[in-house]
Design an enzyme around this catalytic site. Structure first.
Site, PDB file in Angstrom:
ATOM      1  N   ASP A 171      -9.967   2.488   1.327  1.00 61.20           N
ATOM      2  CA  ASP A 171     -10.149   1.828   2.631  1.00 61.20           C
ATOM      3  C   ASP A 171     -10.813   2.828   3.573  1.00 61.20           C
ATOM      4  OD1 ASP A 171      -8.927  -0.571   1.973  1.00 61.20           O
ATOM      5  OD2 ASP A 171      -6.933   0.111   2.570  1.00 61.20           O
ATOM      6  N   LYS A 176       0.817  -1.227   0.000  1.00 64.65           N
ATOM      7  CA  LYS A 176       0.000   0.000   0.000  1.00 64.65           C
ATOM      8  C   LYS A 176       0.849   1.276   0.000  1.00 64.65           C
ATOM      9  CE  LYS A 176      -4.142  -2.021   1.955  1.00 64.65           C
ATOM     10  NZ  LYS A 176      -5.258  -1.879   2.882  1.00 64.65           N
TER      11      LYS A 176
END
Ligand code: ATR
Length: 284
Positions: free
Chosen positions: A111, A75
């Site tokens: 997210d 990420k």
């Protein structure tokens, strides 16, 4: 990059290491089928280094991928790789979405927005006071989501105090000692577990929730098992809950919109399919 011809399938996927456990291919495949889209969403295992990640992204762009979701441990690599970074991804210090075009790669963090959507689905006005357990990358995303939802009193409790302090300083939050986490619940509107405690194979989360007011919402980002001990006890006490699957389904919506060009719906049917898949994998 757009597919080479209008008949070519749309290509997207999820990049991680490991990646086999990811439910994202199941989600996107169901949505593509529902919308009658000629497209593929593929799990792609890329070894942990940045160089391997960058090489893989370069190759996917040449092949004509529209974009990818990115999961652990890439990420931060995704953010570094991108030419354009959303405000959200920059604030989170991580991206779980890369979209490719002739102009370059752009990074987003869904997210964060996924968690906010999952909470909003339960409550249009979720409150002002939150207690967040954990201080890792997931906690960072949750804190950003809580701020976006209007929470102004956000407290962090984490086993390792230094990490709690670092997160609190970065986002102007209060710190609670890990050992006192059950003693500060009285005025809390939402309790969020972002630690790995309660996940299958991990120790359970020791948390006394009796002091929470009845209207308090309890969220757990763990989705294996889907009903963690924390969520089971929350339901027994008649609290509304947000589970890891809700967050996972909502974080997938922006990618589907971006790459497959359609609005996707998070509904009971999708949840049912994912629960079936988790059962098949022995994870619930
Ligand atoms: P992520 O980026 O997914 O949040 P992480 O950075 O590894 O993952 O964070 C995991 C979180 O779970 C941390 O808050 C961690 O606490 P520490 O900062 O003290 O490591 C928490 N955690 C993991 N195992 C734990 C345990 N046995 N007891 C308490 N907290 C635990």
């Amino acid at each position: 990059m757009a597919p080479a011809s209008s008949n070519a399938p749309v290509l997207a996927g999820v990049v991680g290491h490991p990646v086999r456990h990811s439910l994202s291919p199941v989600i996107h495949t169901i949505w593509a089928k529902r919308a009658g889209i000629n497209g593929y969403y593929i799990p792609i295992d890329v070894p942990p280094s940045y160089d391997e990640f960058a090489r893989a992204m370069d190759s996917l762009r040449v092949v004509g991928f529209a974009g990818v979701n990115v999961t652990l441990p890439h990420k931060e690599h995704a953010l570094r790789y991108a030419d354009k970074k959303s405000e959200n991804a920059q604030a989170a210090g991580a991206a779980n979405m890369l979209t490719f075009s002739d102009a370059g790669a752009s990074a987003e963090n869904s997210d964060t927005t996924g968690f906010a959507e999952a909470v909003r689905e339960q409550r249009s006005e979720p409150g002002i006071s939150a207690l967040v357990l954990g201080a890792g990358g997931a906690a960072r995303g949750v804190v950003l989501a809580l701020k976006a939802l209007g929470f102004t009193d956000i407290r962090i409790a984490n086993r390792t105090m230094e990490r709690a302090v670092a997160l609190a300083e970065a986002f102007d939050l209060a710190v609670i000692e890990w050992g006192k986490r059950s003693q500060v619940l009285e005025n809390t509107d939402i309790l969020v577990n972002t630690t790995s405690l309660g996940m299958s194979g991990q120790p359970s989360l020791e948390m006394e929730i009796g002091a929470l007011k009845p209207s308090a919402l309890i969220a757990d980002i763990v989705y294996a098992p889907l009903k963690t001990d924390l969520l089971r006890r929350a339901e027994e006490n008649s609290h509304q809950t947000v589970d890891g699957l809700a967050m996972l389904m909502h974080q997938a919506v922006p990618g589907f919109r971006q790459w497959f060009g359609e609005e996707a719906s998070v509904d009971d049917e999708l949840r049912g399919e994912l629960v079936k898949e988790l059962n098949r994998r022995g994870k619930t």
